[in-house]
Design an enzyme around this catalytic site. Sequence first.
Site, PDB file in Angstrom:
ATOM      1  N   ASP A   1      -7.999  -5.400   0.165  1.00 17.85           N
ATOM      2  CA  ASP A   1      -8.498  -6.275  -0.892  1.00 17.85           C
ATOM      3  C   ASP A   1      -8.106  -7.740  -0.721  1.00 17.85           C
ATOM      4  O   ASP A   1      -8.612  -8.600  -1.430  1.00 17.85           O
ATOM      5  CB  ASP A   1      -7.995  -5.782  -2.264  1.00 17.85           C
ATOM      6  CG  ASP A   1      -8.643  -4.467  -2.640  1.00 17.85           C
ATOM      7  OD1 ASP A   1      -9.856  -4.357  -2.476  1.00 17.85           O
ATOM      8  OD2 ASP A   1      -7.919  -3.549  -3.080  1.00 17.85           O
TER       9      ASP A   1
ATOM     10  N   HIS B   1       0.848  -1.193   0.000  1.00 18.12           N
ATOM     11  CA  HIS B   1       0.000   0.000   0.000  1.00 18.12           C
ATOM     12  C   HIS B   1       0.877   1.235   0.000  1.00 18.12           C
ATOM     13  O   HIS B   1       1.948   1.229   0.606  1.00 18.12           O
ATOM     14  CB  HIS B   1      -0.917   0.009   1.232  1.00 18.12           C
ATOM     15  CG  HIS B   1      -2.077   0.928   1.085  1.00 18.12           C
ATOM     16  ND1 HIS B   1      -1.987   2.270   1.354  1.00 18.12           N
ATOM     17  CD2 HIS B   1      -3.338   0.699   0.657  1.00 18.12           C
ATOM     18  CE1 HIS B   1      -3.160   2.828   1.099  1.00 18.12           C
ATOM     19  NE2 HIS B   1      -3.994   1.905   0.670  1.00 18.12           N
TER      20      HIS B   1
HETATM   21  N1  CMC Z   1       4.016  -7.643  -4.820  1.00 20.29           N
HETATM   22  C1  CMC Z   1       5.355  -7.611  -4.997  1.00 20.29           C
HETATM   23  N2  CMC Z   1       6.116  -6.507  -4.827  1.00 20.29           N
HETATM   24  C2  CMC Z   1       5.488  -5.385  -4.465  1.00 20.29           C
HETATM   25  C3  CMC Z   1       4.095  -5.331  -4.259  1.00 20.29           C
HETATM   26  C4  CMC Z   1       3.347  -6.516  -4.443  1.00 20.29           C
HETATM   27  N3  CMC Z   1       2.028  -6.507  -4.272  1.00 20.29           N
HETATM   28  N4  CMC Z   1       3.742  -4.074  -3.912  1.00 20.29           N
HETATM   29  C5  CMC Z   1       4.877  -3.363  -3.902  1.00 20.29           C
HETATM   30  N5  CMC Z   1       5.946  -4.153  -4.229  1.00 20.29           N
HETATM   31  C6  CMC Z   1       7.355  -3.744  -4.272  1.00 20.29           C
HETATM   32  C7  CMC Z   1       7.650  -2.934  -5.518  1.00 20.29           C
HETATM   33  O1  CMC Z   1       8.055  -3.745  -6.590  1.00 20.29           O
HETATM   34  C8  CMC Z   1       8.734  -2.018  -5.020  1.00 20.29           C
HETATM   35  O2  CMC Z   1       9.923  -2.785  -4.960  1.00 20.29           O
HETATM   36  P1  CMC Z   1      11.369  -2.074  -5.243  1.00 20.29           P
HETATM   37  O3  CMC Z   1      11.552  -1.064  -4.158  1.00 20.29           O
HETATM   38  O4  CMC Z   1      12.357  -3.197  -5.204  1.00 20.29           O
HETATM   39  O5  CMC Z   1      11.265  -1.451  -6.613  1.00 20.29           O
HETATM   40  C9  CMC Z   1       8.350  -1.722  -3.579  1.00 20.29           C
HETATM   41  O6  CMC Z   1       7.577  -2.862  -3.166  1.00 20.29           O
HETATM   42  C10 CMC Z   1       7.511  -0.453  -3.428  1.00 20.29           C
HETATM   43  O7  CMC Z   1       6.351  -0.580  -4.264  1.00 20.29           O
HETATM   44  P2  CMC Z   1       5.753   0.572  -5.181  1.00 20.29           P
HETATM   45  O8  CMC Z   1       5.119  -0.042  -6.387  1.00 20.29           O
HETATM   46  O9  CMC Z   1       6.796   1.621  -5.401  1.00 20.29           O
HETATM   47  O10 CMC Z   1       4.650   1.144  -4.213  1.00 20.29           O
HETATM   48  P3  CMC Z   1       3.458   2.089  -4.621  1.00 20.29           P
HETATM   49  O11 CMC Z   1       3.164   2.865  -3.406  1.00 20.29           O
HETATM   50  O12 CMC Z   1       3.756   2.837  -5.869  1.00 20.29           O
HETATM   51  O13 CMC Z   1       2.277   1.073  -4.975  1.00 20.29           O
HETATM   52  C11 CMC Z   1       0.481  -0.454  -4.678  1.00 20.29           C
HETATM   53  C12 CMC Z   1       1.318   0.696  -4.061  1.00 20.29           C
HETATM   54  C13 CMC Z   1      -0.713  -0.725  -3.793  1.00 20.29           C
HETATM   55  C14 CMC Z   1      -0.027   0.001  -6.077  1.00 20.29           C
HETATM   56  C15 CMC Z   1       1.399  -1.701  -4.809  1.00 20.29           C
HETATM   57  O14 CMC Z   1       1.790  -2.133  -3.526  1.00 20.29           O
HETATM   58  C16 CMC Z   1       0.694  -2.823  -5.583  1.00 20.29           C
HETATM   59  O15 CMC Z   1       0.760  -2.861  -6.809  1.00 20.29           O
HETATM   60  N6  CMC Z   1       0.003  -3.760  -4.864  1.00 20.29           N
HETATM   61  C17 CMC Z   1      -0.783  -4.788  -5.523  1.00 20.29           C
HETATM   62  C18 CMC Z   1      -2.120  -4.204  -5.970  1.00 20.29           C
HETATM   63  C19 CMC Z   1      -3.059  -3.977  -4.806  1.00 20.29           C
HETATM   64  O16 CMC Z   1      -3.221  -4.826  -3.935  1.00 20.29           O
HETATM   65  N7  CMC Z   1      -3.733  -2.815  -4.832  1.00 20.29           N
HETATM   66  C20 CMC Z   1      -4.758  -2.488  -3.823  1.00 20.29           C
HETATM   67  C21 CMC Z   1      -4.338  -1.323  -2.965  1.00 20.29           C
HETATM   68  S1  CMC Z   1      -5.372  -1.159  -1.496  1.00 20.29           S
HETATM   69  C22 CMC Z   1      -6.942  -0.754  -2.079  1.00 20.29           C
HETATM   70  C23 CMC Z   1      -6.991   0.575  -2.709  1.00 20.29           C
HETATM   71  O17 CMC Z   1      -6.693   1.588  -2.053  1.00 20.29           O
HETATM   72  O18 CMC Z   1      -7.390   0.643  -3.869  1.00 20.29           O
END
Ligand code: CMC
Length: 428
Positions: free
Chosen positions: A357, A300
């Site tokens: 989720d 998140h």
């Molecule tokens: N699985 C594997 N790696 C992950 C995941 C995951 N679900 N989420 C984040 N990471 C890694 C990412 O690759 C990055 O690694 P590195 O630092 O080595 O590059 C690090 O963790 C930070 O992630 P980010 O993508 O920079 O984080 P963000 O804040 O941009 O994205 C997120 C947040 C929720 C989009 C992401 O965690 C994600 O894609 N999660 C899966 C989708 C999901 O469950 N979304 C629902 C969010 S909660 C409900 C809502 O509010 O809609």
Amino acid sequence: MPTATLTLNGTSYELPVVVGTENEVAIDITGLRSATGLITLDPGYGNTGSCESRITYIDGANGVLRHRGYPIEELCEKSSFVEVCYLLVYGTLPTQDELEAFARKLKSHSLLHEDMKKFFEGFPPSAHPMTVLSAMVASLSAYYPDTPENVDLNIVRLLAKLKTLAAFSYKKFIGQPYIYPRNDLDFTADFLHMMFEVPSEPYEPSETLVKALDLLLILHADHEQNCSASTVRMVGSSGADLFASISAGISALSGPLHGGANTAVIKMLQQIQADGGDLDKYIAKAKDKDDPFRLMGFGHRVYKNYDPRARIIKRYVDEVLQELGLDDPLLDIAKRLEAAALEDEYFIERKLFPNVDFYSGILYRAMGIPTDMFTVMFAIGRLPGWIAQWKEMKNDPKTRINRPRQIYQGERLRHYVPIEERSAATPA
Ligand code: CMC
């Protein structure tokens, strides 16, 4: 008043510092460009405060979520979704009379204009219910014009009609006749009745289902400046009306990284099940930067601790499955996947925990709600939050049209070359 000092090429600039009621601190850069010619660069807005808000407080490090000051745990235990709608939209908890009057208004506005049924007929049978919902909400503007006198009434209309639009979009999707709202049922029970009744078979929703759905709706009711709420504020900042702004929010929510993640979680768990339940393989895929696979329902932008909403659903999901006499093998896979991820260095280092989720889809499945409707359920829950954010933006004297800047990294000035010369210079 504290200030921050920015030093650039030997010149110092004082920037005001804003402190929130929970001691959150921000440097106010509103005057930065006029003073220095500089802008800030923050792709994804991870460090950008777009507004000052009084609606929802999140402390991501400690897994805290409060609406108008009330902890989400207390709202889930003691309140109802309709009461939480009132709280978010009007800012205070209602008295008994206020709550009854509000619930009555939601009932009296729940019908759709009959002509709108023709819109549903125009969609192909395969249309995803989120696509239909977003289009139908945008089209409400055609029936309920946006005038200053109508704003409050249109807010009630939207809160009342969204569940009817959602249930109709589902009936359209499965090819069954539309079921009209019933005023003798409360909000959540009425939605379940419109979803599951068929003309030949009356449907009375069980208390267990009503309670479970009410809880899920409360849990999704608002989440401060997330992607869809920011979209609602951004579209509304141009002066676009309530329905247009919320329709845009629904579209933003549909993406798999936002509200669409609940659907993606179930698909992921089914894939793991079909693949023999090899959790190590999927944990390894999620960690592999060359593999687009991510652990859906994990991570998140704000929570760097267990999402308090996931904690509540996880506790509740066992109880509901037991009450309904169901056993879902996907729940077992989800729990084992969570345990494996939480022990893995990759997830520990990055502070990746289950989000709302991760378990919500299992609860929706237990209630008989099909996967394609999960994100629509999120939208019904999130509506009061979007409306509260839209209203706050409208009434904030600091609101300006949202218009970020950029740093241009493209070609520098070059001159147009006639097509004949370009073609002659490039051999076929
Ligand atoms: N699985 C594997 N790696 C992950 C995941 C995951 N679900 N989420 C984040 N990471 C890694 C990412 O690759 C990055 O690694 P590195 O630092 O080595 O590059 C690090 O963790 C930070 O992630 P980010 O993508 O920079 O984080 P963000 O804040 O941009 O994205 C997120 C947040 C929720 C989009 C992401 O965690 C994600 O894609 N999660 C899966 C989708 C999901 O469950 N979304 C629902 C969010 S909660 C409900 C809502 O509010 O809609």
